[in-house]
Design a protein around this motif. Structure first.
Motif, PDB file in Angstrom:
ATOM      1  N   TYR A  69       0.827  -1.208   0.000  1.00 39.69           N
ATOM      2  CA  TYR A  69       0.000   0.000   0.000  1.00 39.69           C
ATOM      3  C   TYR A  69       0.865   1.264   0.000  1.00 39.69           C
ATOM      4  CZ  TYR A  69      -3.550   3.450   1.106  1.00 39.69           C
ATOM      5  OH  TYR A  69      -4.364   4.557   1.052  1.00 39.69           O
ATOM      6  N   ALA A  70       2.016   1.226   0.655  1.00 37.97           N
ATOM      7  CA  ALA A  70       2.883   2.407   0.748  1.00 37.97           C
ATOM      8  C   ALA A  70       3.383   2.876  -0.610  1.00 37.97           C
ATOM      9  CB  ALA A  70       4.075   2.120   1.658  1.00 37.97           C
ATOM     10  N   GLU A  96       8.776   5.228   3.341  1.00 33.00           N
ATOM     11  CA  GLU A  96       7.420   4.683   3.210  1.00 33.00           C
ATOM     12  C   GLU A  96       6.688   4.715   4.543  1.00 33.00           C
ATOM     13  OE1 GLU A  96       8.054   1.491  -0.481  1.00 33.00           O
ATOM     14  OE2 GLU A  96       8.062   0.797   1.595  1.00 33.00           O
ATOM     15  N   ASP A  97       7.380   4.320   5.593  1.00 37.04           N
ATOM     16  CA  ASP A  97       6.760   4.268   6.917  1.00 37.04           C
ATOM     17  C   ASP A  97       6.284   5.643   7.363  1.00 37.04           C
ATOM     18  OD1 ASP A  97       6.126   2.814   9.399  1.00 37.04           O
ATOM     19  OD2 ASP A  97       7.676   4.089  10.275  1.00 37.04           O
ATOM     20  N   GLN A  98       7.107   6.650   7.166  1.00 38.68           N
ATOM     21  CA  GLN A  98       6.743   8.007   7.581  1.00 38.68           C
ATOM     22  C   GLN A  98       5.566   8.546   6.764  1.00 38.68           C
ATOM     23  OE1 GLN A  98       7.856   9.729  10.252  1.00 38.68           O
ATOM     24  NE2 GLN A  98       8.914   7.804  10.713  1.00 38.68           N
ATOM     25  N   MET A  99       5.543   8.263   5.486  1.00 37.82           N
ATOM     26  CA  MET A  99       4.461   8.764   4.632  1.00 37.82           C
ATOM     27  C   MET A  99       3.140   8.064   4.946  1.00 37.82           C
ATOM     28  SD  MET A  99       6.397   9.384   0.988  1.00 37.82           S
ATOM     29  CE  MET A  99       5.172  10.534   0.369  1.00 37.82           C
ATOM     30  N   VAL A 100       3.201   6.781   5.261  1.00 39.74           N
ATOM     31  CA  VAL A 100       1.993   6.051   5.632  1.00 39.74           C
ATOM     32  C   VAL A 100       1.444   6.562   6.956  1.00 39.74           C
ATOM     33  CG1 VAL A 100       1.118   3.809   6.402  1.00 39.74           C
ATOM     34  CG2 VAL A 100       2.491   3.957   4.333  1.00 39.74           C
ATOM     35  N   LYS A 102       1.794   9.503   8.223  1.00 37.61           N
ATOM     36  CA  LYS A 102       1.216  10.825   8.005  1.00 37.61           C
ATOM     37  C   LYS A 102      -0.161  10.712   7.358  1.00 37.61           C
ATOM     38  CE  LYS A 102       2.073  15.269   5.743  1.00 37.61           C
ATOM     39  NZ  LYS A 102       3.015  16.059   4.887  1.00 37.61           N
ATOM     40  N   PHE A 103      -0.303   9.795   6.396  1.00 39.92           N
ATOM     41  CA  PHE A 103      -1.589   9.590   5.733  1.00 39.92           C
ATOM     42  C   PHE A 103      -2.645   9.123   6.732  1.00 39.92           C
ATOM     43  CE2 PHE A 103      -4.620   6.789   3.526  1.00 39.92           C
ATOM     44  CZ  PHE A 103      -5.122   7.670   2.572  1.00 39.92           C
ATOM     45  N   ILE A 104      -2.269   8.171   7.575  1.00 42.70           N
ATOM     46  CA  ILE A 104      -3.217   7.655   8.567  1.00 42.70           C
ATOM     47  C   ILE A 104      -3.653   8.763   9.523  1.00 42.70           C
ATOM     48  CG2 ILE A 104      -3.462   6.106  10.550  1.00 42.70           C
ATOM     49  CD1 ILE A 104      -1.609   4.151   9.061  1.00 42.70           C
ATOM     50  N   THR A 105      -2.705   9.547  10.001  1.00 40.98           N
ATOM     51  CA  THR A 105      -3.015  10.628  10.933  1.00 40.98           C
ATOM     52  C   THR A 105      -3.916  11.676  10.297  1.00 40.98           C
ATOM     53  OG1 THR A 105      -0.897  10.308  12.064  1.00 40.98           O
ATOM     54  CG2 THR A 105      -2.025  12.409  12.419  1.00 40.98           C
ATOM     55  N   THR A 106      -3.693  11.920   9.018  1.00 44.13           N
ATOM     56  CA  THR A 106      -4.444  12.970   8.321  1.00 44.13           C
ATOM     57  C   THR A 106      -5.828  12.509   7.896  1.00 44.13           C
ATOM     58  OG1 THR A 106      -2.381  13.907   7.469  1.00 44.13           O
ATOM     59  CG2 THR A 106      -4.414  14.561   6.361  1.00 44.13           C
ATOM     60  N   GLU A 107      -5.940  11.277   7.400  1.00 44.67           N
ATOM     61  CA  GLU A 107      -7.172  10.823   6.759  1.00 44.67           C
ATOM     62  C   GLU A 107      -8.047   9.895   7.602  1.00 44.67           C
ATOM     63  OE1 GLU A 107      -8.088  12.257   4.186  1.00 44.67           O
ATOM     64  OE2 GLU A 107      -6.251  13.108   3.399  1.00 44.67           O
ATOM     65  N   PHE A 108      -7.485   9.226   8.596  1.00 47.23           N
ATOM     66  CA  PHE A 108      -8.265   8.286   9.391  1.00 47.23           C
ATOM     67  C   PHE A 108      -8.741   8.919  10.697  1.00 47.23           C
ATOM     68  CE2 PHE A 108      -6.477   5.362   6.459  1.00 47.23           C
ATOM     69  CZ  PHE A 108      -7.175   4.164   6.541  1.00 47.23           C
ATOM     70  N   PRO A 109      -9.982   8.694  11.080  1.00 52.58           N
ATOM     71  CA  PRO A 109     -10.440   9.123  12.397  1.00 52.58           C
ATOM     72  C   PRO A 109      -9.556   8.492  13.475  1.00 52.58           C
ATOM     73  CG  PRO A 109     -12.302   8.522  11.030  1.00 52.58           C
ATOM     74  CD  PRO A 109     -11.067   8.088  10.287  1.00 52.58           C
ATOM     75  N   PRO A 110      -9.342   9.184  14.593  1.00 47.22           N
ATOM     76  CA  PRO A 110      -8.406   8.728  15.636  1.00 47.22           C
ATOM     77  C   PRO A 110      -8.623   7.301  16.120  1.00 47.22           C
ATOM     78  CG  PRO A 110      -9.105  10.969  16.067  1.00 47.22           C
ATOM     79  CD  PRO A 110      -9.936  10.491  14.916  1.00 47.22           C
ATOM     80  N   GLN A 111      -9.876   6.843  16.182  1.00 45.08           N
ATOM     81  CA  GLN A 111     -10.129   5.504  16.721  1.00 45.08           C
ATOM     82  C   GLN A 111      -9.577   4.387  15.845  1.00 45.08           C
ATOM     83  OE1 GLN A 111     -12.445   7.643  15.606  1.00 45.08           O
ATOM     84  NE2 GLN A 111     -14.331   6.623  14.896  1.00 45.08           N
ATOM     85  N   TYR A 116      -4.704   0.708  11.902  1.00 48.77           N
ATOM     86  CA  TYR A 116      -4.144   0.803  10.551  1.00 48.77           C
ATOM     87  C   TYR A 116      -2.641   1.028  10.544  1.00 48.77           C
ATOM     88  CZ  TYR A 116      -8.321  -0.058   7.978  1.00 48.77           C
ATOM     89  OH  TYR A 116      -9.405  -0.702   7.437  1.00 48.77           O
ATOM     90  N   ARG A 117      -2.090   1.565  11.604  1.00 49.21           N
ATOM     91  CA  ARG A 117      -0.628   1.611  11.701  1.00 49.21           C
ATOM     92  C   ARG A 117      -0.088   0.190  11.756  1.00 49.21           C
ATOM     93  NH1 ARG A 117      -1.233   5.908  15.799  1.00 49.21           N
ATOM     94  NH2 ARG A 117      -0.933   7.931  14.776  1.00 49.21           N
ATOM     95  N   ASN A 118      -0.778  -0.667  12.453  1.00 50.15           N
ATOM     96  CA  ASN A 118      -0.359  -2.065  12.547  1.00 50.15           C
ATOM     97  C   ASN A 118      -0.554  -2.789  11.218  1.00 50.15           C
ATOM     98  OD1 ASN A 118       0.470  -4.428  14.222  1.00 50.15           O
ATOM     99  ND2 ASN A 118      -1.567  -5.156  13.645  1.00 50.15           N
ATOM    100  N   ARG A 119      -1.664  -2.515  10.532  1.00 52.91           N
ATOM    101  CA  ARG A 119      -1.940  -3.186   9.260  1.00 52.91           C
ATOM    102  C   ARG A 119      -0.995  -2.743   8.151  1.00 52.91           C
ATOM    103  NH1 ARG A 119      -8.587  -3.040   9.537  1.00 52.91           N
ATOM    104  NH2 ARG A 119      -8.779  -4.960  10.763  1.00 52.91           N
ATOM    105  N   PHE A 120      -0.567  -1.493   8.180  1.00 49.92           N
ATOM    106  CA  PHE A 120       0.264  -0.962   7.107  1.00 49.92           C
ATOM    107  C   PHE A 120       1.763  -1.066   7.382  1.00 49.92           C
ATOM    108  CE2 PHE A 120      -3.337   2.074   5.624  1.00 49.92           C
ATOM    109  CZ  PHE A 120      -3.923   1.038   4.935  1.00 49.92           C
ATOM    110  N   LYS A 121       2.131  -1.598   8.544  1.00 43.15           N
ATOM    111  CA  LYS A 121       3.561  -1.709   8.831  1.00 43.15           C
ATOM    112  C   LYS A 121       4.172  -2.832   7.989  1.00 43.15           C
ATOM    113  CE  LYS A 121       3.215  -4.939  12.731  1.00 43.15           C
ATOM    114  NZ  LYS A 121       3.414  -5.107  14.180  1.00 43.15           N
ATOM    115  N   GLU A 122       5.477  -2.879   7.935  1.00 41.33           N
ATOM    116  CA  GLU A 122       6.170  -3.901   7.158  1.00 41.33           C
ATOM    117  C   GLU A 122       5.739  -5.288   7.618  1.00 41.33           C
ATOM    118  OE1 GLU A 122       7.671  -5.997   4.732  1.00 41.33           O
ATOM    119  OE2 GLU A 122       8.563  -4.011   4.432  1.00 41.33           O
ATOM    120  N   GLY A 123       5.214  -6.080   6.682  1.00 47.26           N
ATOM    121  CA  GLY A 123       4.682  -7.393   7.040  1.00 47.26           C
ATOM    122  C   GLY A 123       5.681  -8.523   6.913  1.00 47.26           C
TER     123      GLY A 123
END
Length: 212
Positions: A69-70, A96-100, A102-111, A116-123
C-alpha cells in the motif's frame, strides 16, 4: 479527514504500474499484484497448515493485502535498485513508513489510527506469516518476469529480476511450502515453451544448485 480518501486511494493503486520505464508485453499494477500475492500466500499457507503448522490466517491475509500500500506514496521501485544494498532498502522503508503514518493521521479518524498503523507496517517479519508473505511476493515477481522472458522480451532486467526472485525464494527453503514450490511448481513453469528456453533453464539450475 475521512475514510472516503482511503477508499478512493484504492483505485489509485490500479494506476501504479510495476517496473515502470521498461518495455513490457504485459503491464502489471500494484492493485493486481496485491491480489495475486494474497492468493499465492493463501496456497502457501495451506501447504504449511497441512504439514502441521499453525497459520494465523487473519495476520497472513492482512499482511498480504496491505504489503504494498505504501507504494501509493513512493511508486514502484525496481527490485534490483531497491535491494542494491541493505542501507538503501532501509532508507526506502523509513520513507514509506513516515508517509503512511502521516496519511493515517491525516485521513483516518483517531479511533482507527492504531489498527491501521499495525496493518500498514512492514509485514515481512520473522513470523511464519511474514515469511510466507516474503515468498508469495517473490513468487508473483518470478511469474511477472517469467512472462516477459517467455514472450521473448529483450530487456535483460527481467532476467535479473527472475534470478533475484528465485534466489530469495530459496532462502526460505526450510518452509514446507517452498519445498513444494521448488519440487512441483517450478518444474512445470520450466516445462512451458518460451524463448530463450535453454538460457533460463541453465540459470535456474545454477541458482538451485547453489542455494540447496
Amino acid at each position: 479527514m475521512g475514510i472516503h480518501h482511503y477508499f478512493k486511494s484504492l483505485s489509485d493503486l490500479e494506476t501504479l504500474i510495476r517496473c515502470p520505464g521498461r518495455f513490457k508485453y504485459h503491464q502489471h499494477n500494484v492493485a493486481s499484484h496485491s491480489f495475486k500475492v494474497t492468493k499465492i500466500a493463501q496456497f502457501l499457507g495451506t501447504v504449511e497448515e497441512q504439514e502441521g503448522q499453525d497459520v494465523d490466517w487473519k495476520s497472513l491475509y492482512e499482511k498480504a493485502l496491505n504489503h504494498d500500500y505504501a507504494e501509493l506514496f513512493t511508486g514502484d521501485i525496481k527490485t534490483p535498485v531497491k535491494y542494491a544494498s541493505k542501507e538503501l532498502r532501509e532508507l526506502f522503508s523509513q520513507v514509506e513508513d513516515q508517509m503512511v503514518k502521516k496519511f493515517i493521521t491525516t485521513e483516518f479518524p483517531p479511533q482507527f489510527h492504531d489498527v491501521y498503523r499495525n496493518r500498514f507496517k512492514e509485514g515481512k517479519d520473522e513470523t511464519l506469516e511474514g515469511r510466507i508473505l516474503s515468498v508469495a511476493d517473490k513468487v508473483d515477481l518470478l511469474y511477472e518476469s517469467f512472462g516477459e522472458i517467455q514472450k521473448g522480451n529483450p530487456e535483460p532486467l527481467f532476467m535479473e529480476i527472475y534470478q533475484e526472485a528465485l534466489s530469495t525464494i530459496i532462502k526460505f527453503k526450510e518452509l514446507a511450502s517452498v519445498k513444494y514450490f521448488l519440487e512441483y511448481v517450478l518444474p512445470d513453469m520450466l516445462a512451458e515453451k518460451f524463448i530463450p528456453h535453454s538460457e533460463l533453464k541453465e540459470r535456474t539450475e545454477r541458482i538451485l544448485s547453489s542455494g540447496i
